[in-house]
Design a protein around this motif. Structure first.
Motif, PDB file in Angstrom:
ATOM      1  N   VAL A  57       0.641  -1.259  -0.231  1.00  0.00           N
ATOM      2  CA  VAL A  57      -0.235   0.309   0.108  1.00  0.00           C
ATOM      3  C   VAL A  57       0.528   1.656   0.100  1.00  0.00           C
ATOM      4  O   VAL A  57       0.484   2.264  -1.247  1.00  0.00           O
ATOM      5  N   ALA A  58       2.096   1.294   0.906  1.00  0.00           N
ATOM      6  CA  ALA A  58       2.597   2.562   0.736  1.00  0.00           C
ATOM      7  C   ALA A  58       3.734   2.371  -0.808  1.00  0.00           C
ATOM      8  O   ALA A  58       3.667   4.031  -1.511  1.00  0.00           O
ATOM      9  N   CYS A  59       3.828   1.715  -1.558  1.00  0.00           N
ATOM     10  CA  CYS A  59       4.094   1.874  -2.546  1.00  0.00           C
ATOM     11  C   CYS A  59       2.458   2.438  -4.068  1.00  0.00           C
ATOM     12  O   CYS A  59       3.260   3.848  -4.909  1.00  0.00           O
ATOM     13  N   PHE A  60       1.699   2.263  -3.657  1.00  0.00           N
ATOM     14  CA  PHE A  60       0.372   2.307  -4.283  1.00  0.00           C
ATOM     15  C   PHE A  60       0.332   4.095  -4.660  1.00  0.00           C
ATOM     16  O   PHE A  60      -0.141   4.505  -5.136  1.00  0.00           O
ATOM     17  N   LYS A  61       0.528   4.330  -2.127  1.00  0.00           N
ATOM     18  CA  LYS A  61      -0.148   6.075  -2.431  1.00  0.00           C
ATOM     19  C   LYS A  61       1.390   6.117  -2.648  1.00  0.00           C
ATOM     20  O   LYS A  61       1.089   7.211  -3.041  1.00  0.00           O
ATOM     21  N   ARG A  62       2.267   5.923  -2.681  1.00  0.00           N
ATOM     22  CA  ARG A  62       3.355   6.563  -3.206  1.00  0.00           C
ATOM     23  C   ARG A  62       3.257   7.207  -5.259  1.00  0.00           C
ATOM     24  O   ARG A  62       3.675   8.575  -5.067  1.00  0.00           O
ATOM     25  N   HIS A  63       2.172   6.443  -5.778  1.00  0.00           N
ATOM     26  CA  HIS A  63       2.276   6.966  -7.143  1.00  0.00           C
ATOM     27  C   HIS A  63       0.856   7.584  -6.962  1.00  0.00           C
ATOM     28  O   HIS A  63       0.375   7.801  -8.023  1.00  0.00           O
ATOM     29  N   GLY A  64       0.481   7.581  -6.128  1.00  0.00           N
ATOM     30  CA  GLY A  64      -1.016   8.881  -5.768  1.00  0.00           C
ATOM     31  C   GLY A  64      -2.226   7.959  -5.866  1.00  0.00           C
ATOM     32  O   GLY A  64      -3.016   8.912  -6.459  1.00  0.00           O
ATOM     33  N   ALA A  65      -1.488   7.365  -5.609  1.00  0.00           N
ATOM     34  CA  ALA A  65      -3.605   6.243  -6.014  1.00  0.00           C
ATOM     35  C   ALA A  65      -4.518   6.219  -4.785  1.00  0.00           C
ATOM     36  O   ALA A  65      -3.579   6.213  -3.774  1.00  0.00           O
ATOM     37  N   ALA A  66      -5.643   6.014  -5.406  1.00  0.00           N
ATOM     38  CA  ALA A  66      -6.293   6.429  -3.473  1.00  0.00           C
ATOM     39  C   ALA A  66      -7.168   5.292  -3.724  1.00  0.00           C
ATOM     40  O   ALA A  66      -7.191   3.912  -4.918  1.00  0.00           O
ATOM     41  N   ALA A  67      -7.727   4.704  -2.667  1.00  0.00           N
ATOM     42  CA  ALA A  67      -8.544   3.373  -2.586  1.00  0.00           C
ATOM     43  C   ALA A  67     -10.202   3.618  -2.957  1.00  0.00           C
ATOM     44  O   ALA A  67     -10.808   4.605  -2.652  1.00  0.00           O
ATOM     45  N   ILE A  68     -10.557   2.284  -3.471  1.00  0.00           N
ATOM     46  CA  ILE A  68     -12.125   1.984  -3.457  1.00  0.00           C
ATOM     47  C   ILE A  68     -12.161   0.865  -2.795  1.00  0.00           C
ATOM     48  O   ILE A  68     -11.395  -0.033  -3.044  1.00  0.00           O
ATOM     49  N   ASP A  69     -13.789   0.222  -2.432  1.00  0.00           N
ATOM     50  CA  ASP A  69     -13.961  -0.378  -1.764  1.00  0.00           C
ATOM     51  C   ASP A  69     -15.268  -1.003  -2.585  1.00  0.00           C
ATOM     52  O   ASP A  69     -16.486  -0.242  -2.700  1.00  0.00           O
ATOM     53  N   THR A  70     -15.464  -2.218  -2.765  1.00  0.00           N
ATOM     54  CA  THR A  70     -17.298  -2.331  -3.678  1.00  0.00           C
ATOM     55  C   THR A  70     -17.045  -3.880  -2.911  1.00  0.00           C
ATOM     56  O   THR A  70     -17.016  -4.345  -2.051  1.00  0.00           O
ATOM     57  N   PRO A  71     -18.564  -4.201  -2.809  1.00  0.00           N
ATOM     58  CA  PRO A  71     -19.136  -4.847  -1.922  1.00  0.00           C
ATOM     59  C   PRO A  71     -18.774  -6.633  -2.822  1.00  0.00           C
ATOM     60  O   PRO A  71     -17.931  -6.882  -4.010  1.00  0.00           O
ATOM     61  N   VAL A  72     -18.976  -7.157  -1.718  1.00  0.00           N
ATOM     62  CA  VAL A  72     -18.203  -8.880  -1.998  1.00  0.00           C
ATOM     63  C   VAL A  72     -19.341  -9.622  -3.114  1.00  0.00           C
ATOM     64  O   VAL A  72     -19.448 -10.297  -3.707  1.00  0.00           O
ATOM     65  N   LEU A  73     -20.907  -9.141  -2.789  1.00  0.00           N
ATOM     66  CA  LEU A  73     -21.729  -9.419  -3.992  1.00  0.00           C
ATOM     67  C   LEU A  73     -21.969  -8.577  -4.600  1.00  0.00           C
ATOM     68  O   LEU A  73     -22.117  -6.762  -4.757  1.00  0.00           O
ATOM     69  N   GLU A  74     -22.193  -8.840  -5.715  1.00  0.00           N
ATOM     70  CA  GLU A  74     -22.657  -8.648  -7.012  1.00  0.00           C
ATOM     71  C   GLU A  74     -23.716  -8.885  -7.406  1.00  0.00           C
ATOM     72  O   GLU A  74     -23.929 -10.668  -7.650  1.00  0.00           O
ATOM     73  N   LEU A  75     -24.083  -8.699  -8.604  1.00  0.00           N
ATOM     74  CA  LEU A  75     -25.916  -8.646  -9.819  1.00  0.00           C
ATOM     75  C   LEU A  75     -25.236 -10.224  -9.924  1.00  0.00           C
ATOM     76  O   LEU A  75     -23.769  -9.650 -10.509  1.00  0.00           O
ATOM     77  N   ARG A  76     -25.482 -11.371 -10.439  1.00  0.00           N
ATOM     78  CA  ARG A  76     -25.202 -12.795 -10.837  1.00  0.00           C
ATOM     79  C   ARG A  76     -24.879 -11.371 -12.131  1.00  0.00           C
ATOM     80  O   ARG A  76     -24.086 -12.493 -12.755  1.00  0.00           O
ATOM     81  N   GLU A  77     -25.691 -11.236 -13.141  1.00  0.00           N
ATOM     82  CA  GLU A  77     -25.454 -10.843 -14.393  1.00  0.00           C
ATOM     83  C   GLU A  77     -25.028  -9.515 -14.675  1.00  0.00           C
ATOM     84  O   GLU A  77     -23.891  -9.728 -15.452  1.00  0.00           O
ATOM     85  N   THR A  78     -23.737  -9.281 -13.767  1.00  0.00           N
ATOM     86  CA  THR A  78     -22.662  -8.881 -14.188  1.00  0.00           C
ATOM     87  C   THR A  78     -21.569  -9.252 -14.125  1.00  0.00           C
ATOM     88  O   THR A  78     -20.648  -9.102 -14.354  1.00  0.00           O
ATOM     89  N   LEU A  79     -21.570 -10.574 -13.788  1.00  0.00           N
ATOM     90  CA  LEU A  79     -20.197 -11.273 -13.255  1.00  0.00           C
ATOM     91  C   LEU A  79     -20.445 -11.921 -14.597  1.00  0.00           C
ATOM     92  O   LEU A  79     -19.107 -12.613 -15.196  1.00  0.00           O
ATOM     93  N   MET A  80     -21.947 -12.726 -14.715  1.00  0.00           N
ATOM     94  CA  MET A  80     -21.414 -13.030 -16.288  1.00  0.00           C
ATOM     95  C   MET A  80     -20.693 -13.065 -17.489  1.00  0.00           C
ATOM     96  O   MET A  80     -21.489 -11.747 -17.631  1.00  0.00           O
ATOM     97  N   GLY A  81     -20.374 -14.550 -17.992  1.00  0.00           N
ATOM     98  CA  GLY A  81     -20.081 -13.419 -19.053  1.00  0.00           C
ATOM     99  C   GLY A  81     -18.581 -12.901 -19.534  1.00  0.00           C
ATOM    100  O   GLY A  81     -18.276 -11.799 -20.374  1.00  0.00           O
ATOM    101  N   LYS A  82     -17.868 -12.640 -18.007  1.00  0.00           N
ATOM    102  CA  LYS A  82     -16.841 -12.049 -18.078  1.00  0.00           C
ATOM    103  C   LYS A  82     -15.447 -12.342 -17.768  1.00  0.00           C
ATOM    104  O   LYS A  82     -14.412 -12.846 -18.197  1.00  0.00           O
ATOM    105  N   TYR A  83     -15.887 -14.592 -17.649  1.00  0.00           N
ATOM    106  CA  TYR A  83     -14.954 -15.321 -17.050  1.00  0.00           C
ATOM    107  C   TYR A  83     -14.510 -16.635 -18.435  1.00  0.00           C
ATOM    108  O   TYR A  83     -13.935 -17.789 -17.895  1.00  0.00           O
ATOM    109  N   GLY A  84     -15.571 -16.301 -19.524  1.00  0.00           N
ATOM    110  CA  GLY A  84     -15.035 -17.541 -20.070  1.00  0.00           C
ATOM    111  C   GLY A  84     -15.588 -19.217 -19.565  1.00  0.00           C
ATOM    112  O   GLY A  84     -16.865 -18.754 -18.851  1.00  0.00           O
TER     113      GLY A  84
END
Lengths: 481, 481
Positions: A57-84
């Motif tokens: 994280v120290a390295c990421f911050k050194r390069h000016g990155a911000a952190a985000i967080d997303t839910p562990v749960l996603e709509l099924r259709e959001t994930l389907m068709g993305k991973y072959g």
């Protein structure tokens, strides 16, 4: 129950703790395990992981990155068709009414969903969180169904290869900071790979399957790869040989220049673009002074039809006389590349947001560090307690509580044994066991003299410190720890 | 695909990124949302949350706690029968073959499972992680289906009330450190409550339902509570009045002494035990010097049959002329108590491990802090970048890259714009927008003179710093930030 529901209603997300447990509903002893492919992290593991994540994280911050967080749960259709084919490894939730849900499979698709959903066209972010795969992992080798991913991505329309070069620099910095030993960062570009296959006369329909064979070159000799191409993939021996002349090449700027002059390859539009960008990348990496550990490797393919441009992968190199690591543990510890198409898949109008990113294999690195710690017999402290407040005689609980309260309020990390009259020996033993460096001993005589006996656990040295100077003394003596 | 499977097999948990995305399998635009009751956390929220969590964790570590981590997934049977009616709020996973799984509902049951599974009889741990409830939360009031819990627990057989007192001290420290305004920590003991009901002639069968009514006393006047007792719960007006004489009481040591002398209550074994421990607790809290914000409140019940001894709950007090918070937002921000039975439920032999803990309502506190920030119009930085490496003229990209590489390698947090020839104005504007305090400007003249122009964004002051002194200068100027 009612109380808690009331609570919830009236107090927003007030702390909610478990409810009504009646001994009648005992859990079966058989439930005494974590789900297959998951594990608890005891304090020592969390401490080591925090150390690792801290460095990253120290390295990421050194390069000016911000952190985000997303839910562990996603709509099924959001994930389907993305991973072959791997979609079958996605954990799906029971349909309990309402939306069909699934557990995230990685952090990249949710990131793309987040960008499209919020119409973000420009962000530099990192995200370290757990992802879920219904895999059959060899947990003995540190692979799990619930594991951490650690991603850094740069989204936005920028001048060529500047973000790409920074991603490679970040991999170089992190692997250097972590002192994992010698490493190599292989780089390639999917456009170059496509160009190579094209000029070797391979039909586009066979690109993917051929690449997955090429990809094995880092593990098996060319002859094996050629046989698979001809035997299994149905390429002509001549075509295979032509491919072989390219994909066995690796080098630096010189190789790029040579390929830019290559009569066949230089005629291929995609390959030319890729080589042009690769040259630019090397120029930037030269300015960063890290080309010593970079190898332009035409056999590197990665998840091919996911990436649209430059790809890279960092591998640890086997070291001589290194008894810590066994051959198995040498492998890829970071990888990534450019994927300009993913965000557009989520945008109703298909608006593209170019992205380039890198994923640090922290689970991989974590198990290497774990091996190191075991080998070195280093004892990792799981707490940061600076001082134990102890008593030399009985009937001093009140004094211990008064003193420790003062220390806590001054920001000193302090503990006492939860006993009215603990033996001094047990109190000292507790410090030995948990690595607490100092003991503040209150005794009748010390109280009379207005001092506290400060004992250094390691040296057993004891000094009387005036009560009013104790906090300063503890700070001073633990400032280096 | 194959590549990635190979990878997985051969490289343990090497970073795994999404695979084969073909435009044919575009996600429907309709998928552009997070599941009901869940949310993304944009950088500003993560930054504020990190600040909050940092304060809380600092307190936990000050008290010698270690961190553990448990899976988000638990065996279904591990969770079933632990939450009474609320079990219906547990997220269950689809049966995809293998074990039946569910998402954790809180952190306490997994903690108990962890202790029993590893035969741990003695630990002081904290755990901050997401839990899942198929609730219908009013997300407008900061309640979600995926939310963070923040637990500190002390497990082990110790002398009475010492860990319990430390938990209350921790709540006091955290609420003071967070400066959330005036607060009160209510304490009670479920044994006292049971004793009260017993001596008032309430049959044990009516304890729980009666308590849930008593619990409303912090929101509604006694008359309402009495009517519900008589009308709905079927108590006699006399019995209700007898209860009323007790549960409307709150105070400190004096009240404890008074109840210990109470002719009826002093005859009840449970009540006597509870009052004895409550007296001890107040003695310890007096030594900690925090009784000013503690109230022994006989109407406090919490999740009654879950707790076995002391219980506590911290509430924020409405403040005069405080325009930040509206009445609704005043409420419970921490709570907990002693639960000596839970771990035994998981132990095949029913071996008990006494536990006492506290849960900090960080979601609640987070939304209060969010309101504060909005009201104060404080702009939260989402990155920590110390300096932007900028150029005054065109054709200086190489110089910018050389300089920023030096800064990164020296541990300076630095950014550049990903443009070959950015306008100085745009570079300065970027600093204004993102709160970067310093700009290191390379220009032709500066290069000739071997200096870098360092600009302070806030004051627009510019000074030429010799290149070899730049890193020290940046460190010095940003050390307070």
């Amino acid at each position: 129950m009612l109380r808690l529901r009331l609570a919830a209603a009236a107090w927003c997300s007030a702390p909610r703790r478990p409810l009504s447990v009646s001994p009648r509903r005992l859990a079966a002893g058989s439930a005494l395990k974590t789900p297959k492919g998951t594990r608890d992290h005891p304090p020592a593991q969390v401490a080591l992981r925090d150390r690792l994540v801290g460095t990253v994280v120290a390295c990421f911050k050194r390069h000016g990155a911000a952190a985000i967080d997303t839910p562990v749960l996603e709509l099924r259709e959001t994930l389907m068709g993305k991973y072959g084919d791997n979609s079958k490894l996605i954990y799906e939730l029971q349909d309990q009414g309402g939306e069909l849900l699934a557990l995230r499979y990685d952090l990249t698709v949710p990131f793309a969903r987040y960008l499209a959903m919020n119409k973000i066209t420009n962000i530099k972010r990192y995200h370290i969180a757990k992802v879920y795969r219904r895999d059959n992992p060899a947990t003995t080798r540190g692979r799990y169904r619930e594991f951490y991913q650690c991603d850094f991505d740069i989204a936005g329309q920028f001048d060529p290869m500047l973000p790409d070069a920074e991603c490679v620099k970040i991999v170089h910095e992190i692997l250097s900071d972590l002192q994992l030993g010698d490493f190599l960062i292989k780089v390639n570009d999917r456009r170059i790979l496509n160009g190579v296959l094209a000029v070797c006369g391979i039909p586009e329909s066979k690109f993917i399957t051929t690449c997955s064979t090429i990809d094995k070159l880092d593990k098996v000799p060319w002859e094996y790869v050629k046989n698979e191409m001809v035997g299994e993939k149905g390429l002509s021996p001549e075509a295979a040989d032509r491919i072989g002349e390219y994909v066995q090449l690796h080098g630096g700027l010189d190789l790029i220049e040579q390929l830019l002059q290559d009569p066949k390859l230089s005629q291929n539009k995609l390959a030319k673009e890729g080589l042009g960008d690769m040259k630019l990348l090397f120029e930037y990496l030269t300015l960063f002074g890290i080309t010593g550990k970079i190898s332009f490797d035409l056999s590197l393919a990665r998840g091919l039809d996911y990436y649209t441009g430059v790809i890279y992968e960092a591998v640890l190199l086997q070291q001589q006389n290194d008894h810590v690591e066994d051959p198995v543990s040498v492998g890829s510890v970071a990888g990534g590349g450019r994927y300009d198409g993913l965000v557009g898949m989520f945008d109703p109008k298909g608006r593209k947001v170019p992205c380039v990113g890198v994923s640090i294999g922290i689970e991989r690195i974590f198990s290497i560090l774990e091996q190191r710690v075991e080998a070195s017999e280093e004892k990792i402290r799981t707490t940061e307690t600076q001082v134990l407040v102890a008593s030399a005689q009985k009937k001093l609980l009140e004094e211990r509580l008064k003193l420790i309260s003062e220390l806590w309020d001054a920001g000193i990390k302090a503990e006492i044994l939860y006993k009215k009259n603990p033996k001094l020996l047990n109190q000292l033993q507790y410090c030995e066991d948990t690595g607490i460096p100092l003991v503040a001993i209150v005794g009748e005589q010390e109280l009379k003299d207005g001092v506290v006996k400060l004992r250094v656990v390691a040296t057993r040295e004891e000094v009387n410190i005036r009560r009013e100077n104790l906090i300063e003394e503890i700070r001073m003596r633990t400032s280096q720890l």
